[in-house]
Motif scaffolding. Structure first.
Motif, PDB file in Angstrom:
ATOM      1  N   THR A   1      19.974  44.980  36.689  1.00  0.00           N
ATOM      2  CA  THR A   1      20.432  46.032  35.783  1.00  0.00           C
ATOM      3  C   THR A   1      21.939  46.230  35.932  1.00  0.00           C
ATOM      4  OG1 THR A   1      18.299  47.096  36.115  1.00  0.00           O
ATOM      5  CG2 THR A   1      19.990  48.400  35.029  1.00  0.00           C
ATOM      6  N   LYS A   2      22.418  46.218  37.184  1.00  0.00           N
ATOM      7  CA  LYS A   2      23.851  46.411  37.402  1.00  0.00           C
ATOM      8  C   LYS A   2      24.661  45.264  36.795  1.00  0.00           C
ATOM      9  CE  LYS A   2      23.973  47.173  41.895  1.00  0.00           C
ATOM     10  NZ  LYS A   2      24.465  47.627  43.215  1.00  0.00           N
ATOM     11  N   ALA A   3      24.151  44.030  36.961  1.00  0.00           N
ATOM     12  CA  ALA A   3      24.858  42.876  36.401  1.00  0.00           C
ATOM     13  C   ALA A   3      24.911  42.985  34.879  1.00  0.00           C
ATOM     14  CB  ALA A   3      24.162  41.586  36.831  1.00  0.00           C
ATOM     15  N   THR A   4      23.800  43.452  34.272  1.00  0.00           N
ATOM     16  CA  THR A   4      23.754  43.589  32.817  1.00  0.00           C
ATOM     17  C   THR A   4      24.746  44.658  32.356  1.00  0.00           C
ATOM     18  OG1 THR A   4      21.414  43.032  32.978  1.00  0.00           O
ATOM     19  CG2 THR A   4      22.180  43.868  30.858  1.00  0.00           C
ATOM     20  N   LEU A   5      24.777  45.790  33.055  1.00  0.00           N
ATOM     21  CA  LEU A   5      25.707  46.869  32.703  1.00  0.00           C
ATOM     22  C   LEU A   5      27.152  46.380  32.807  1.00  0.00           C
ATOM     23  CD1 LEU A   5      23.985  49.805  34.606  1.00  0.00           C
ATOM     24  CD2 LEU A   5      24.239  49.633  32.118  1.00  0.00           C
ATOM     25  N   HIS A   6      27.411  45.605  33.860  1.00  0.00           N
ATOM     26  CA  HIS A   6      28.758  45.074  34.065  1.00  0.00           C
ATOM     27  C   HIS A   6      29.166  44.176  32.898  1.00  0.00           C
ATOM     28  CE1 HIS A   6      32.177  44.103  36.639  1.00  0.00           C
ATOM     29  NE2 HIS A   6      32.049  42.855  36.234  1.00  0.00           N
ATOM     30  N   GLU A   7      28.244  43.334  32.469  1.00  0.00           N
ATOM     31  CA  GLU A   7      28.529  42.429  31.347  1.00  0.00           C
ATOM     32  C   GLU A   7      28.713  43.196  30.043  1.00  0.00           C
ATOM     33  OE1 GLU A   7      28.495  38.874  31.071  1.00  0.00           O
ATOM     34  OE2 GLU A   7      28.539  38.724  33.251  1.00  0.00           O
ATOM     35  N   MET A   8      27.958  44.285  29.887  1.00  0.00           N
ATOM     36  CA  MET A   8      28.016  45.051  28.644  1.00  0.00           C
ATOM     37  C   MET A   8      29.289  45.881  28.525  1.00  0.00           C
ATOM     38  SD  MET A   8      24.087  46.462  28.449  1.00  0.00           S
ATOM     39  CE  MET A   8      24.406  47.742  27.234  1.00  0.00           C
ATOM     40  N   TYR A   9      29.655  46.543  29.624  1.00  0.00           N
ATOM     41  CA  TYR A   9      30.716  47.546  29.514  1.00  0.00           C
ATOM     42  C   TYR A   9      32.033  47.178  30.177  1.00  0.00           C
ATOM     43  CZ  TYR A   9      26.887  50.515  27.985  1.00  0.00           C
ATOM     44  OH  TYR A   9      25.825  51.026  27.304  1.00  0.00           O
ATOM     45  N   VAL A  10      31.999  46.281  31.160  1.00  0.00           N
ATOM     46  CA  VAL A  10      33.227  46.006  31.913  1.00  0.00           C
ATOM     47  C   VAL A  10      33.894  44.707  31.454  1.00  0.00           C
ATOM     48  CG1 VAL A  10      34.229  45.754  34.208  1.00  0.00           C
ATOM     49  CG2 VAL A  10      32.253  47.253  33.869  1.00  0.00           C
ATOM     50  N   VAL A  11      33.090  43.637  31.358  1.00  0.00           N
ATOM     51  CA  VAL A  11      33.658  42.330  31.007  1.00  0.00           C
ATOM     52  C   VAL A  11      34.421  42.359  29.671  1.00  0.00           C
ATOM     53  CG1 VAL A  11      33.087  39.915  30.501  1.00  0.00           C
ATOM     54  CG2 VAL A  11      32.044  41.063  32.465  1.00  0.00           C
ATOM     55  N   PRO A  12      33.854  42.946  28.581  1.00  0.00           N
ATOM     56  CA  PRO A  12      34.599  42.930  27.315  1.00  0.00           C
ATOM     57  C   PRO A  12      35.937  43.676  27.403  1.00  0.00           C
ATOM     58  CG  PRO A  12      32.319  43.606  26.973  1.00  0.00           C
ATOM     59  CD  PRO A  12      32.548  43.577  28.444  1.00  0.00           C
ATOM     60  N   GLU A  13      35.957  44.779  28.171  1.00  0.00           N
ATOM     61  CA  GLU A  13      37.202  45.543  28.314  1.00  0.00           C
ATOM     62  C   GLU A  13      38.236  44.738  29.096  1.00  0.00           C
ATOM     63  OE1 GLU A  13      37.966  48.509  26.897  1.00  0.00           O
ATOM     64  OE2 GLU A  13      36.074  48.127  25.836  1.00  0.00           O
ATOM     65  N   GLU A  14      37.766  44.056  30.137  1.00  0.00           N
ATOM     66  CA  GLU A  14      38.688  43.253  30.932  1.00  0.00           C
ATOM     67  C   GLU A  14      39.247  42.099  30.108  1.00  0.00           C
ATOM     68  OE1 GLU A  14      36.487  42.301  34.474  1.00  0.00           O
ATOM     69  OE2 GLU A  14      37.219  44.120  35.485  1.00  0.00           O
ATOM     70  N   ARG A  15      38.410  41.561  29.250  1.00  0.00           N
ATOM     71  CA  ARG A  15      38.854  40.473  28.392  1.00  0.00           C
ATOM     72  C   ARG A  15      39.927  40.978  27.429  1.00  0.00           C
ATOM     73  NH1 ARG A  15      34.296  37.894  25.025  1.00  0.00           N
ATOM     74  NH2 ARG A  15      34.222  36.131  26.425  1.00  0.00           N
ATOM     75  N   LYS A  16      39.691  42.176  26.858  1.00  0.00           N
ATOM     76  CA  LYS A  16      40.684  42.765  25.953  1.00  0.00           C
ATOM     77  C   LYS A  16      42.020  42.935  26.666  1.00  0.00           C
ATOM     78  CE  LYS A  16      37.801  45.656  23.228  1.00  0.00           C
ATOM     79  NZ  LYS A  16      37.344  47.048  23.191  1.00  0.00           N
ATOM     80  N   GLU A  17      41.945  43.435  27.918  1.00  0.00           N
ATOM     81  CA  GLU A  17      43.177  43.631  28.692  1.00  0.00           C
ATOM     82  C   GLU A  17      43.907  42.312  28.894  1.00  0.00           C
ATOM     83  OE1 GLU A  17      42.286  45.735  32.341  1.00  0.00           O
ATOM     84  OE2 GLU A  17      41.360  47.354  31.181  1.00  0.00           O
ATOM     85  N   ARG A  18      43.123  41.286  29.248  1.00  0.00           N
ATOM     86  CA  ARG A  18      43.735  39.974  29.492  1.00  0.00           C
ATOM     87  C   ARG A  18      44.382  39.423  28.231  1.00  0.00           C
ATOM     88  NH1 ARG A  18      39.368  38.777  32.815  1.00  0.00           N
ATOM     89  NH2 ARG A  18      38.258  37.754  31.127  1.00  0.00           N
ATOM     90  N   LEU A  19      43.676  39.584  27.090  1.00  0.00           N
ATOM     91  CA  LEU A  19      44.216  39.061  25.830  1.00  0.00           C
ATOM     92  C   LEU A  19      45.483  39.813  25.442  1.00  0.00           C
ATOM     93  CD1 LEU A  19      41.015  38.348  23.720  1.00  0.00           C
ATOM     94  CD2 LEU A  19      42.534  36.705  24.831  1.00  0.00           C
ATOM     95  N   GLY A  20      45.490  41.132  25.696  1.00  0.00           N
ATOM     96  CA  GLY A  20      46.669  41.942  25.410  1.00  0.00           C
ATOM     97  C   GLY A  20      47.866  41.442  26.209  1.00  0.00           C
ATOM     98  N   LEU A  21      47.604  41.166  27.464  1.00  0.00           N
ATOM     99  CA  LEU A  21      48.648  40.672  28.367  1.00  0.00           C
ATOM    100  C   LEU A  21      49.158  39.322  27.894  1.00  0.00           C
ATOM    101  CD1 LEU A  21      49.543  42.107  30.982  1.00  0.00           C
ATOM    102  CD2 LEU A  21      48.259  40.388  32.244  1.00  0.00           C
ATOM    103  N   LEU A  22      48.198  38.489  27.469  1.00  0.00           N
ATOM    104  CA  LEU A  22      48.538  37.154  26.988  1.00  0.00           C
ATOM    105  C   LEU A  22      49.413  37.254  25.745  1.00  0.00           C
ATOM    106  CD1 LEU A  22      47.551  34.477  28.182  1.00  0.00           C
ATOM    107  CD2 LEU A  22      45.949  34.314  26.274  1.00  0.00           C
ATOM    108  N   GLY A  23      49.090  38.215  24.861  1.00  0.00           N
ATOM    109  CA  GLY A  23      49.866  38.434  23.645  1.00  0.00           C
ATOM    110  C   GLY A  23      51.308  38.805  23.980  1.00  0.00           C
ATOM    111  N   GLN A  24      51.453  39.695  24.974  1.00  0.00           N
ATOM    112  CA  GLN A  24      52.799  40.112  25.389  1.00  0.00           C
ATOM    113  C   GLN A  24      53.579  38.925  25.933  1.00  0.00           C
ATOM    114  OE1 GLN A  24      52.437  43.248  28.283  1.00  0.00           O
ATOM    115  NE2 GLN A  24      51.243  44.529  26.891  1.00  0.00           N
ATOM    116  N   MET A  25      52.899  38.105  26.766  1.00  0.00           N
ATOM    117  CA  MET A  25      53.567  36.951  27.351  1.00  0.00           C
ATOM    118  C   MET A  25      53.991  35.976  26.267  1.00  0.00           C
ATOM    119  SD  MET A  25      51.124  36.336  30.609  1.00  0.00           S
ATOM    120  CE  MET A  25      51.524  34.614  30.830  1.00  0.00           C
ATOM    121  N   LYS A  26      53.104  35.834  25.272  1.00  0.00           N
ATOM    122  CA  LYS A  26      53.363  34.889  24.197  1.00  0.00           C
ATOM    123  C   LYS A  26      54.596  35.312  23.392  1.00  0.00           C
ATOM    124  CE  LYS A  26      50.767  32.708  20.542  1.00  0.00           C
ATOM    125  NZ  LYS A  26      49.605  32.875  19.696  1.00  0.00           N
ATOM    126  N   SER A  27      54.669  36.624  23.072  1.00  0.00           N
ATOM    127  CA  SER A  27      55.808  37.055  22.271  1.00  0.00           C
ATOM    128  C   SER A  27      57.091  36.985  23.093  1.00  0.00           C
ATOM    129  CB  SER A  27      55.585  38.456  21.692  1.00  0.00           C
ATOM    130  OG  SER A  27      55.494  39.396  22.718  1.00  0.00           O
TER     131      SER A  27
END
Ligand SMILES: [Zn+2]
Length: 257
Positions: free
Chosen positions: A212-238
């Motif tokens: 259950t904890k692994a599922t919750l982590h995948e549902m609520y934490v992983v997508p947010e962390e991915r967004k953060e990483r992509l945001g950072l990548l966007g800044q680096m790219k520009s």
């Protein structure tokens, strides 16, 4: 699917652990304080305060056991570290924070509280309470996501159909996790709604809690962390393309000369 990470340990050995606060793995810790008290007439409980040695973390956690876990020598008494070769996790029945995999606060609060309660009940061997809390946590999660599908005949929530609707909603989450949750037969049983719940045994309970904890982590934490990483990548790219444009401008000027 490899679920071995679900078995992550809190304490690796007498010197190294996985810190629940800074979430760094294999960092050294210090046993900074101990206490003991009478749990019952003939039972002593031993408490251990552990501090993370990581730079900038240094947070403390508390651990309870019914055994004295420290090294003892006749000359100097108890040392300030755990015995070597001991499965420390197995010897503890309660830890605060509960485990390495501390639930991220992006997971809905009510669900988190119920998971903590399930985990602590399991560690204290209150299996009926732990099973009930875990079921409640899963229903709370389904409700939070408005994914409860009711059986038209009984009017009760259809567990498997509800998990399926959750699976369709969270397409980024490994479907094996939802399938494993959905196939937890006891969850699907109609007894779930009657309050006459049977307790699961402890290893099974532990697995379902971790699942259950692994599922919750995948549902609520992983997508947010991915967004953060992509945001950072966007800044680096520009930043990168700006510096590239400048270089090109310089090169053009040099061509003119
Ligand atoms: Zn730490």
């Amino acid at each position: 699917m490899d679920l071995s990470h679900l078995d992550k340990k809190y304490f690796i050995d007498a010197h190294i652990y996985n810190c629940p606060f800074c979430k760094r793995n294999n960092v050294s810790y210090a046993l900074i304080d101990t206490f003991s008290f009478h749990w019952g007439e003939n039972k002593t409980c031993y408490g251990y305060i552990v501090r993370c040695d990581s730079n900038g973390c240094e947070k403390t956690s508390m651990h309870l056991s019914f055994q004295e876990l420290r090294v003892y020598s006749r000359h100097s008494g108890h040392s300030n570290r755990f015995m070597d070769g001991l499965d420390i996790d197995a010897a503890l029945f309660f830890s605060q924070p509960t485990s390495y995999f501390v639930l991220d606060n992006r997971i809905p609060e009510k669900v988190r509280e119920l998971i903590y309660e399930a985990e602590n009940s399991r560690k204290s061997n209150y299996l009926v309470g732990a099973s009930a809390c875990l079921r409640k946590a899963i229903y709370e999660m389904l409700e939070h996501e408005k994914s409860i599908v009711k059986n038209p005949k009984t009017g009760y929530a259809d567990y498997q159909a509800s998990i399926k609707s959750l699976k369709e909603k969270f397409t980024n989450v490994a479907s094996e996790l939802f399938d494993a949750l959905g196939h937890t037969q006891e969850m699907a049983s109609d007894n779930v709604h009657e309050g006459s719940w049977e307790a699961w045994d402890s290893p099974k309970l532990r697995f379902i809690i971790e699942l259950t904890k692994a599922t919750l982590h995948e549902m609520y934490v992983v997508p947010e962390e991915r967004k953060e990483r992509l945001g950072l990548l966007g800044q680096m790219k520009s930043a990168f393309s700006n510096s590239k444009n400048q270089t090109e401008n310089i090169e053009e000027k040099e061509d003119v000369k």
